[in-house]
Motif scaffolding. Structure first.
Motif: not given
Length: 275
Positions: A230-239, A244-247, A252-256
């Motif tokens: 796996l490439k967890v470090a890359e996935d975590i950085a992307s997520a 950051i963008r959503d906040v 984010f956070p939204g209704a859900e």
């Protein structure tokens, strides 16, 4: 999990390190038969340059977490630097602590024939011991860094003799680290106990890998002896960038992700604020 029986049946042994409840729970549920609470935690968890600063209390602490997350795997705890080398009495006392407080099923000790009497004493009082030959990280300074061991014929023959000495002392398995494949093959053929390789080629009875190496928790370092599944470090950085963008954009956070008062309760609440 009886890994000695696995060797007798010709079954190869997959082993992984773990340092906390969550990682142990995941790999134990996947069926890994051997979990090592390695002093590698000093490097991959604490950010140290070597394993040497790791203490027995730290190994016990991490072993307790791993034990809570594991239901079936054999748990082996690393005996850290200078926890067993000073005297047999130290080795007995500290190994007992790792078993009783850390909840592991066995301990791992580095060294060859010179450490065999200590292993024999531990085994005689009921403490299962896994040996460790080749590159032994607690001797990193004496060895001049993480280098292949046993490249010269005489050194290779000494490793075979060391393996036989550990077997005779009662070790139930031996980790072979950074050993030429031919040497690891000969050791595996000449001892009845499992050999668990890391950087020792395909002829050992099993393979151990560091959790962070195997699953790509580093963004840069990739040891030659590992394979990235796996490439967890890359996935975590992307997520994280997406978070950051959503906040920042207010999505984010939204209704859900939100709970709130009902309409009537809102009115009563706001009425109280005007009093």
């Amino acid at each position: 999990m009886d890994i000695v029986a696995m060797k007798r049946r010709g079954e190869r042994i997959a082993a992984l390190t773990a340092y906390d409840y969550t990682s142990a729970q995941m790999i134990d549920a996947a069926g890994v038969p051997f979990i090592l609470i390695g002093d590698t935690l000093g490097m991959v968890v604490q950010g140290q340059d070597t394993t040497l600063p790791v203490t027995l209390d730290q190994i016990i602490y991490h072993s307790q977490m791993v034990a809570r997350g594991s239901q079936r795997a054999l748990l082996v705890g690393d005996m850290p630097f200078m926890s067993y080398q000073v005297s047999v009495e130290d080795a007995l006392r500290n190994s007992a602590r790792l078993l009783t407080e850390g909840k592991v099923g066995a301990v791992k000790i580095e060294g060859g024939a010179s450490i065999a009497p200590t292993i024999e004493r531990l085994v005689n009082v009921g403490i299962p011991v896994c040996g460790h030959l080749g590159f032994t990280p607690q001797s990193v300074h004496a060895m001049g860094g993480p280098r292949i061991q046993g490249k010269e014929p005489s050194a290779a023959a000494s490793l075979v003799a060391d393996a036989k000495a550990l077997e005779a002392a009662g070790a139930f398995a031996i980790v072979l680290e950074l050993v030429p494949a031919t040497v690891a093959q000969e050791i595996s053929r000449r001892v009845s106990i499992p050999t668990i390789g890391i950087g020792a080629g395909p002829h050992c009875d099993g393979e151990v890998q560091v959790f962070h190496d195997l699953f790509g928790l580093y963004s840069d370092l990739k040891p030659r002896h590992t394979r990235r599944y796996l490439k967890v470090a890359e996935d975590i950085a992307s997520a994280t960038r997406q978070f950051i963008r959503d906040v920042s954009e207010g999505t984010f956070p939204g209704a859900e992700q939100t709970s709130d008062l009902g309409a009537e309760a809102k009115e009563r609440f706001r009425a109280l604020l005007t009093v």
